[in-house]
Design an enzyme around this catalytic site. Sequence first.
Site, mmCIF file in Angstrom:
data_model
loop_
_atom_site.group_PDB
_atom_site.id
_atom_site.type_symbol
_atom_site.label_atom_id
_atom_site.label_comp_id
_atom_site.label_asym_id
_atom_site.label_seq_id
_atom_site.Cartn_x
_atom_site.Cartn_y
_atom_site.Cartn_z
ATOM 1 N N ASP A 1 37.456 -84.519 31.473
ATOM 2 C CA ASP A 1 38.611 -85.614 31.792
ATOM 3 C C ASP A 1 38.354 -86.566 32.364
ATOM 4 O O ASP A 1 38.367 -86.720 33.582
ATOM 5 C CB ASP A 1 39.362 -83.710 32.790
ATOM 6 C CG ASP A 1 40.843 -84.694 32.683
ATOM 7 O OD1 ASP A 1 41.426 -85.576 32.466
ATOM 8 O OD2 ASP A 1 41.483 -83.520 33.185
ATOM 9 N N LYS B 1 44.321 -85.002 40.312
ATOM 10 C CA LYS B 1 44.412 -85.971 39.208
ATOM 11 C C LYS B 1 45.288 -87.418 40.573
ATOM 12 O O LYS B 1 45.573 -87.915 39.957
ATOM 13 C CB LYS B 1 45.082 -86.487 38.358
ATOM 14 C CG LYS B 1 44.659 -85.580 36.974
ATOM 15 C CD LYS B 1 45.081 -85.020 35.643
ATOM 16 C CE LYS B 1 44.022 -84.619 34.273
ATOM 17 N NZ LYS B 1 44.458 -83.124 34.587
ATOM 18 N N HIS C 1 26.679 -110.230 38.459
ATOM 19 C CA HIS C 1 27.693 -109.681 37.624
ATOM 20 C C HIS C 1 27.294 -111.056 36.622
ATOM 21 O O HIS C 1 27.834 -111.425 35.830
ATOM 22 C CB HIS C 1 28.677 -109.629 38.665
ATOM 23 C CG HIS C 1 29.133 -108.170 38.898
ATOM 24 N ND1 HIS C 1 29.905 -107.553 37.975
ATOM 25 C CD2 HIS C 1 28.457 -108.059 39.745
ATOM 26 C CE1 HIS C 1 29.769 -106.677 38.786
ATOM 27 N NE2 HIS C 1 29.199 -106.684 39.773
ATOM 28 N N GLU D 1 31.255 -102.085 31.176
ATOM 29 C CA GLU D 1 31.129 -103.273 32.153
ATOM 30 C C GLU D 1 29.801 -103.618 32.892
ATOM 31 O O GLU D 1 28.934 -102.581 32.544
ATOM 32 C CB GLU D 1 31.506 -102.710 33.890
ATOM 33 C CG GLU D 1 30.922 -103.018 35.171
ATOM 34 C CD GLU D 1 31.412 -102.701 36.850
ATOM 35 O OE1 GLU D 1 30.849 -102.879 37.594
ATOM 36 O OE2 GLU D 1 32.077 -101.366 36.615
#
EC number: 1.1.1.34
Length: 421
Positions: free
Chosen positions: A315, A240, A410, A109
């Site tokens: 993770d 998760k 951006h 990004e």
Amino acid sequence: MGSSSGQKPRRLEDLVDKLASGSLSHSRLEKELGNANEAALVRRLYLERLTGASLSSVASTILDFQELYGRNIENPIGAVQVPVGVAGPLRINGDYARGDFYIPLATTEGALVASVNRGAKAITLSGGARAKVIKDGMTRAPLLWTPSVYEAHRLAMWVEDRIEDLRSVVAGVTRHGRLQHIYPYIIGNLVWLRLSFSTGDAMGMNMVTISSDRICRYIEENYDGDAKCIALSGNMCTDKKPAAINKILGRGKYVVAEAVIKGEVVKNVLKTTPQNINLVNVTKNLLGSAAAGSHSFNAHFANIIAAIFIATGQDAAQVVESSMGYTWTEVRGEDLYISVTLPSLEVGTVGGGTRLPTQRELLALLGVAGGGNPPGSNALKLAEIIASAVLAGELNLLSAIAAGQLARAHELLGRGGLKIS
């Protein structure tokens, strides 16, 4: 010599043929060849033949699958690469992280590294971030069946009365972990036991899962009533998935980072005012998140956490709960107070992806590679560093929105507007 070298490619082609015919499964290639790197090559050759795609870039890796097979990966074919940038220096005044740090961020990004970098500059010019781990405990919540609510309540009390026995059970499984607390939760005739463990420098999911299994076995063998474990993980852990229980009770590291940004720094570096930043935070992060029913009252915790997780071998799926949290701001005279609270930041410096060579190098960059002295101190230090980096990212994004700079950033950094020459 020549004949043996010619036999090897022929044998690999034979294995590709067997994969194509279905007479050999991918999961048996390592056993067939005795070498995980050659097995990865055969899989690539098969997939290239099957699909017509070239996997030459995937094949280009420093990873040795002999070291990783059976620990980090199954059916390997290669590796992917993600660009890594650094933001900093970021000054941190924590209990474990003290000094100036360069933060590695693995991301595709555009503008993210620049965002954290400007936030880090503002924080450092204002004296640095303070960071503190409030709680530390990884959880697993097995689910047990009983025939009635009366039996469920009796089981819950029985378990709580025997916590020292259960700690002994855990001590027989691992020397790195310890059972801290048990929180029973009853619905009807079912009992969830939310078990919390200290896990040293490991994130600890393997450790707590194995320990929880032994606890369930102990209960089934020693409880004098009727109880059966029906799920080792009953989703009250919660792993998760976004969950309120993680925000309330914590999971992993419950960590806070804060800073007071000087008024002149807000003006000269962030190009806005403390009042405008505070207004954006209250209306966007607090009211907007509440109206949306979001679990996260922040601007973009997940951006920074995902980038650091990938860079340091955490993770990646645990970004889900690790990025839940709160950004708080106050106008203090001419200055701005800002804090980020992450109730369930799940990180470690040993085990899992931290073994990978590039990830281990970036942990070393932060001074947290491997086990700490005392044990657990490296994981706590990493948690303080990540929270402080999140603070930098939040500060900059809120400032960019307050100053009307977001779209321009951006356009410049996310769509190829910035040229080297």
